[in-house]
Write a protein that holds these residues in place. Structure first.
Motif, PDB file in Angstrom:
ATOM      1  N   ILE A 126     -27.127-142.956 -33.337  1.00  0.00           N
ATOM      2  CA  ILE A 126     -26.912-141.816 -32.421  1.00  0.00           C
ATOM      3  C   ILE A 126     -28.099-140.856 -32.520  1.00  0.00           C
ATOM      4  CG2 ILE A 126     -25.500-139.732 -32.065  1.00  0.00           C
ATOM      5  CD1 ILE A 126     -23.006-141.572 -32.609  1.00  0.00           C
ATOM      6  N   LYS A 127     -28.622-140.665 -33.720  1.00  0.00           N
ATOM      7  CA  LYS A 127     -29.796-139.767 -33.900  1.00  0.00           C
ATOM      8  C   LYS A 127     -31.037-140.327 -33.209  1.00  0.00           C
ATOM      9  CE  LYS A 127     -28.773-137.235 -38.117  1.00  0.00           C
ATOM     10  NZ  LYS A 127     -28.144-137.995 -39.220  1.00  0.00           N
ATOM     11  N   ILE A 128     -31.181-141.647 -33.207  1.00  0.00           N
ATOM     12  CA  ILE A 128     -32.358-142.258 -32.559  1.00  0.00           C
ATOM     13  C   ILE A 128     -32.288-142.076 -31.034  1.00  0.00           C
ATOM     14  CG2 ILE A 128     -33.530-144.455 -32.032  1.00  0.00           C
ATOM     15  CD1 ILE A 128     -32.505-145.457 -34.800  1.00  0.00           C
ATOM     16  N   TRP A 129     -31.130-142.353 -30.461  1.00  0.00           N
ATOM     17  CA  TRP A 129     -31.003-142.411 -28.990  1.00  0.00           C
ATOM     18  C   TRP A 129     -30.648-141.072 -28.372  1.00  0.00           C
ATOM     19  CZ3 TRP A 129     -33.006-146.507 -26.704  1.00  0.00           C
ATOM     20  CH2 TRP A 129     -33.198-147.642 -27.491  1.00  0.00           C
ATOM     21  N   THR A 176     -19.430-144.279 -31.675  1.00  0.00           N
ATOM     22  CA  THR A 176     -20.326-145.423 -31.831  1.00  0.00           C
ATOM     23  C   THR A 176     -21.413-145.377 -30.771  1.00  0.00           C
ATOM     24  OG1 THR A 176     -20.398-147.811 -32.255  1.00  0.00           O
ATOM     25  CG2 THR A 176     -19.045-147.090 -30.395  1.00  0.00           C
ATOM     26  N   LEU A 177     -22.519-146.034 -31.079  1.00  0.00           N
ATOM     27  CA  LEU A 177     -23.647-146.081 -30.148  1.00  0.00           C
ATOM     28  C   LEU A 177     -23.666-147.459 -29.491  1.00  0.00           C
ATOM     29  CD1 LEU A 177     -26.910-147.031 -29.853  1.00  0.00           C
ATOM     30  CD2 LEU A 177     -26.229-144.799 -28.999  1.00  0.00           C
ATOM     31  N   VAL A 178     -23.717-147.469 -28.179  1.00  0.00           N
ATOM     32  CA  VAL A 178     -23.783-148.731 -27.427  1.00  0.00           C
ATOM     33  C   VAL A 178     -25.067-148.757 -26.614  1.00  0.00           C
ATOM     34  CG1 VAL A 178     -22.751-150.028 -25.499  1.00  0.00           C
ATOM     35  CG2 VAL A 178     -21.279-149.063 -27.275  1.00  0.00           C
ATOM     36  N   LEU A 179     -25.723-149.911 -26.605  1.00  0.00           N
ATOM     37  CA  LEU A 179     -26.829-150.141 -25.663  1.00  0.00           C
ATOM     38  C   LEU A 179     -26.406-151.240 -24.708  1.00  0.00           C
ATOM     39  CD1 LEU A 179     -29.892-150.309 -28.116  1.00  0.00           C
ATOM     40  CD2 LEU A 179     -29.005-148.302 -26.888  1.00  0.00           C
ATOM     41  N   ILE A 180     -26.471-150.939 -23.415  1.00  0.00           N
ATOM     42  CA  ILE A 180     -26.320-151.977 -22.390  1.00  0.00           C
ATOM     43  C   ILE A 180     -27.743-152.454 -22.128  1.00  0.00           C
ATOM     44  CG2 ILE A 180     -25.497-152.508 -20.072  1.00  0.00           C
ATOM     45  CD1 ILE A 180     -23.482-150.189 -20.376  1.00  0.00           C
ATOM     46  N   PRO A 214     -31.174-137.577 -29.879  1.00  0.00           N
ATOM     47  CA  PRO A 214     -31.561-136.659 -30.963  1.00  0.00           C
ATOM     48  C   PRO A 214     -31.000-135.249 -30.790  1.00  0.00           C
ATOM     49  CG  PRO A 214     -33.467-137.278 -29.615  1.00  0.00           C
ATOM     50  CD  PRO A 214     -32.340-138.149 -29.184  1.00  0.00           C
ATOM     51  N   ASN A 215     -30.683-134.862 -29.569  1.00  0.00           N
ATOM     52  CA  ASN A 215     -30.141-133.509 -29.355  1.00  0.00           C
ATOM     53  C   ASN A 215     -28.624-133.473 -29.350  1.00  0.00           C
ATOM     54  OD1 ASN A 215     -32.736-132.437 -29.084  1.00  0.00           O
ATOM     55  ND2 ASN A 215     -32.816-133.113 -26.950  1.00  0.00           N
ATOM     56  N   PHE A 216     -27.998-134.623 -29.587  1.00  0.00           N
ATOM     57  CA  PHE A 216     -26.523-134.645 -29.544  1.00  0.00           C
ATOM     58  C   PHE A 216     -25.953-133.870 -30.732  1.00  0.00           C
ATOM     59  CE2 PHE A 216     -22.423-136.512 -30.730  1.00  0.00           C
ATOM     60  CZ  PHE A 216     -21.731-136.330 -29.560  1.00  0.00           C
ATOM     61  N   LYS A 217     -25.085-132.942 -30.420  1.00  0.00           N
ATOM     62  CA  LYS A 217     -24.417-132.164 -31.478  1.00  0.00           C
ATOM     63  C   LYS A 217     -22.948-132.531 -31.451  1.00  0.00           C
ATOM     64  CE  LYS A 217     -27.925-128.981 -32.003  1.00  0.00           C
ATOM     65  NZ  LYS A 217     -29.017-129.972 -31.979  1.00  0.00           N
ATOM     66  N   GLY A 218     -22.375-132.712 -32.583  1.00  0.00           N
ATOM     67  CA  GLY A 218     -20.933-132.997 -32.619  1.00  0.00           C
ATOM     68  C   GLY A 218     -20.634-134.239 -33.415  1.00  0.00           C
ATOM     69  N   GLU A 219     -20.762-134.144 -34.687  1.00  0.00           N
ATOM     70  CA  GLU A 219     -20.425-135.212 -35.634  1.00  0.00           C
ATOM     71  C   GLU A 219     -19.041-135.763 -35.376  1.00  0.00           C
ATOM     72  OE1 GLU A 219     -21.571-136.457 -39.182  1.00  0.00           O
ATOM     73  OE2 GLU A 219     -23.131-136.681 -37.672  1.00  0.00           O
TER      74      GLU A 219
END
Ligand code: CMP
Length: 137
Positions: free
Chosen positions: A127-130, A4-8, A132-137
């Motif tokens: 996750i793609k927005i924040w 999951t994507l979290v923004l503080i 973009p280079n993250f690999k690992g579905e």
């Protein structure tokens, strides 16, 4: 494993509670697998909150999220989308349970300390927005 994507959000960073918030996720056995701080551009804010465009609170939301740095993270763990939303607490102040981040620290419905993805579909999009280079579905 679910992610999951979290923004503080700016209000939480300003209150010096990044560590407190991350501890609550870690204590729930969730793993931080990506983390960064940045001052959000209006473009990124508008992409992230595009589903709220046109709503009465949209402009206030964009102004708030862009006012000072945020901390973005990817959390991983079993059932982590639901777990994080439970830890964060409800959006509406009157529905926030004791012990949740928002009940403890939020100033209102806009300045509510944290954002987390609300579904598997939104976690993938966010996750793609924040990260973009993250690999690992
Ligand atoms: P967040 O979880 O980041 O997702 C959308 C945000 O919109 C939400 O947190 C709130 O900060 C804000 N929001 C949702 N509903 C309202 C509302 N009725 N009035 C003002 N802000 C809202």
């Amino acid at each position: 494993m679910e992610k999951t994507l979290v923004l503080i959000k700016p209000d939480a960073v300003e209150q010096n509670i990044i560590g407190n918030i991350i501890s609550l996720y870690e204590e729930a056995n969730l793993k931080v697998i990506a983390l960064k701080m940045e001052k959000v551009s209006r473009e990124t804010a508008e992409t992230h909150y595009k589903e709220h465009k046109g709503k009465v609170f949209y402009q206030e939301l964009i102004d708030f999220i862009t006012r000072s740095p945020i901390c973005a993270l990817i959390l991983e763990g079993e059932n982590c989308i639901a777990k994080v939303r439970e830890i964060n607490g409800a959006t509406k102040p009157e529905e926030q349970k004791p012990g949740t981040i928002r009940k403890k620290y939020a100033k209102g419905i806009t300045e509510n300390c944290v954002h987390a993805s609300d579904s598997l579909e939104s976690s993938k999009r966010e996750i793609k927005i924040w990260f973009p280079n993250f690999k690992g579905e």
